[in-house]
Design a protein around this motif. Structure first.
Motif, mmCIF file in Angstrom:
data_model
loop_
_atom_site.group_PDB
_atom_site.id
_atom_site.type_symbol
_atom_site.label_atom_id
_atom_site.label_comp_id
_atom_site.label_asym_id
_atom_site.label_seq_id
_atom_site.Cartn_x
_atom_site.Cartn_y
_atom_site.Cartn_z
ATOM 1 N N LEU A 168 32.693 38.832 38.678
ATOM 2 C CA LEU A 168 33.445 40.010 38.764
ATOM 3 C C LEU A 168 35.266 39.425 38.752
ATOM 4 O O LEU A 168 35.908 39.994 38.325
ATOM 5 C CB LEU A 168 33.383 40.988 39.955
ATOM 6 C CG LEU A 168 34.432 41.854 40.305
ATOM 7 C CD1 LEU A 168 34.291 42.924 39.002
ATOM 8 C CD2 LEU A 168 34.073 42.664 41.322
ATOM 9 N N VAL A 169 35.369 38.222 39.526
ATOM 10 C CA VAL A 169 36.718 37.882 39.608
ATOM 11 C C VAL A 169 37.006 36.788 38.583
ATOM 12 O O VAL A 169 36.130 35.863 38.412
ATOM 13 C CB VAL A 169 36.957 37.092 40.990
ATOM 14 C CG1 VAL A 169 37.944 36.500 41.296
ATOM 15 C CG2 VAL A 169 36.414 38.113 42.103
ATOM 16 N N LYS A 170 37.901 37.045 37.595
ATOM 17 C CA LYS A 170 38.211 36.291 36.582
ATOM 18 C C LYS A 170 38.961 35.036 37.057
ATOM 19 O O LYS A 170 38.823 33.844 36.411
ATOM 20 C CB LYS A 170 38.905 36.984 35.632
ATOM 21 C CG LYS A 170 39.072 36.349 34.204
ATOM 22 C CD LYS A 170 39.829 37.356 33.302
ATOM 23 C CE LYS A 170 40.175 36.567 31.996
ATOM 24 N NZ LYS A 170 40.800 37.554 31.009
ATOM 25 N N SER A 171 39.941 35.251 38.016
ATOM 26 C CA SER A 171 40.885 34.138 38.417
ATOM 27 C C SER A 171 41.592 34.595 39.562
ATOM 28 O O SER A 171 41.596 35.715 40.082
ATOM 29 C CB SER A 171 42.018 33.862 37.275
ATOM 30 O OG SER A 171 42.845 35.160 37.293
ATOM 31 N N GLU A 172 41.999 33.801 40.425
ATOM 32 C CA GLU A 172 42.609 33.789 41.696
ATOM 33 C C GLU A 172 44.010 33.249 41.831
ATOM 34 O O GLU A 172 43.923 32.079 41.400
ATOM 35 C CB GLU A 172 41.578 33.383 42.934
ATOM 36 C CG GLU A 172 40.199 34.315 42.951
ATOM 37 C CD GLU A 172 39.702 34.083 44.232
ATOM 38 O OE1 GLU A 172 40.227 34.296 45.421
ATOM 39 O OE2 GLU A 172 38.300 33.684 44.050
ATOM 40 N N LYS A 173 44.914 33.586 42.595
ATOM 41 C CA LYS A 173 46.154 32.770 42.641
ATOM 42 C C LYS A 173 46.578 33.203 44.166
ATOM 43 O O LYS A 173 46.728 34.466 44.298
ATOM 44 C CB LYS A 173 47.140 32.744 41.590
ATOM 45 C CG LYS A 173 47.638 34.196 41.422
ATOM 46 C CD LYS A 173 48.633 33.993 40.296
ATOM 47 C CE LYS A 173 49.100 35.444 40.048
ATOM 48 N NZ LYS A 173 50.213 35.298 38.683
ATOM 49 N N VAL A 174 47.578 32.121 44.780
ATOM 50 C CA VAL A 174 48.150 32.719 45.874
ATOM 51 C C VAL A 174 49.730 32.863 45.620
ATOM 52 O O VAL A 174 50.171 31.947 44.938
ATOM 53 C CB VAL A 174 48.097 31.265 46.939
ATOM 54 C CG1 VAL A 174 48.988 31.810 48.048
ATOM 55 C CG2 VAL A 174 46.781 31.346 47.307
#
Length: 391
Positions: free
Chosen positions: A227-233
């Motif tokens: 479900l999560v394609k990408s993450e970033k802070v």
């Protein structure tokens, strides 16, 4: 409302005529770290829906009238109304940076139709007639609303994934998140009832923004893709992160209880005026706390405060010590004897609380308050007994 309508119109207008609805949108779950205010210790989250061209908008279910004169009464009654607000992304992110709160973004790998459905869902929810809801810190809050909205457009995949056992109870999460603010830690620990000690699933833990972030990482969609394609802070706060587990400070409560109980026992050998003042003060404070627990259970919407076993440690009937204290200060044997019996009964209820922990059913995590209250009531009983013996 005008900003929301303009955003909706712009998102539709930005799509090429042959593009599938939602093709030009991206959807992000924003997770904001804890803040300084007691209300913000649990963190926060929201949905960011970003068109390919133009300003993204943040859909935030954590909005309430912070400056309302009825805020405290509504909060105490468990009737605090929150609502879904919509604001430009840049403005929202800047406000959290200014508060020194970490900002994380998870882009969701939704199909165009799912993105369009999510946008339509939140736009309908944001209408004045639909936007308000009765807030609950554990079961209906900013995080559960984001969780439920995402789950609805992916066919229940989030909830299905969230059936694994949770890492800890609601109480444990509440205590670890507030451990740096001691009065809030103690207040929550005392005020939360047995319902918050029941086993949870990871879906239930989604009441906490950081745990919803973790749950979304585990979700796999129908075709197997994450479900999560990408993450970033987006922004990293300059503050210590929350604890990974709830601190155990039962020994501190025990030491305080023993210390106070010893003082009360010793005072009984001295001034009857001091004994009268202390007995009245003890009855007033602990009796009122017990009364508050009863009121929270019987007359408010605070489900988390229901069936609170701490009533056994601060029985409301101990308010009678306020009346008996007058007679104690005047050296009246009858008042002293009755106050002694009342304190013995209060201590016996603490022992009953210990015994209840071995009985079947959900046991409330309140050993710290038993360790605090039992020596206090025992010390007061010993002091009153000594006072009665002295006449």
């Amino acid at each position: 409302m005008v900003a929301r309508a303009l955003f909706f119109a712009a998102a539709l207008a930005a799509s090429p005529a042959r593009a599938e609805p939602g093709d030009d949108l991206s959807v992000h779950v924003l997770t904001f770290g804890p803040g300084d205010h007691p209300f913000f210790k649990f963190g926060h989250n929201a949905l960011l829906i970003q068109p390919r061209q133009g300003q993204g908008m943040v859909f935030n279910w954590g909005t309430f009238a912070f400056d309302s004169p009825t805020l405290i009464p509504e909060f105490l009654r468990g009737r605090l109304m929150y609502w879904l607000s919509v604001a430009p992304a840049d403005e929202t992110l800047e406000s959290y940076r200014d508060e020194n709160r970490t900002i994380e973004a998870q882009e969701l790998d939704l199909l165009p139709a799912e993105r369009a459905a999510l946008l339509e869902r939140v736009m309908v929810n944001a209408k004045p007639a639909n936007r308000e809801y009765l807030y609950d810190y554990f079961w209906d809050n900013c995080s559960t609303r984001v969780r439920d909205a995402v789950d609805a457009v992916v066919g229940g995949k989030v909830k299905a994934t969230g059936q694994a056992p949770g890492s800890m109870s609601l109480r444990a999460h509440a205590l670890r998140m507030t451990a740096d603010l001691k009065w809030e830690y103690v207040g929550l620990h005392f005020g939360l009832g047995s319902l918050t000690d029941r086993p949870m699933t990871t879906w239930d833990e989604g009441f906490l923004p950081e745990k919803l972030r973790d749950l979304l990482r585990q979700v796999r969609l129908a075709d197997g893709r994450p479900l999560v394609k990408s993450e970033k802070v987006i922004f990293q706060a300059r503050r210590a992160p929350p604890l990974h587990s709830a601190p155990s400070w039962g020994w501190v409560f025990a030491l305080v209880g023993i210390g106070v109980g010893a003082v009360l026992a010793l005072v009984g050998r001295g001034s009857r005026l001091a004994m009268g003042v202390l007995s009245g003060l003890l009855g007033l404070v602990l009796g009122l706390l017990g009364t508050v627990l009863v009121l929270l259970w019987a007359f408010t919407n605070h489900k988390a405060a229901y069936a609170n076993a701490n009533i056994l440690q601060v029985a409301p009937f101990t308010l009678a010590l306020v009346w008996f204290s007058i007679g104690i200060a005047r050296g009246r044997p009858v008042a002293t004897r009755r106050a002694f019996r009342l304190c013995v009964a209060a201590a016996a209820l603490c022992v009953l609380g210990l015994v209840a922990k071995v009985l079947p059913g959900v046991s409330q995590d309140n050993h710290a308050f038993i360790l605090l209250a039992l020596p206090i009531w025992s010390g007061m009983a010993l002091g009153l007994h000594g006072r009665h013996q002295r006449g």
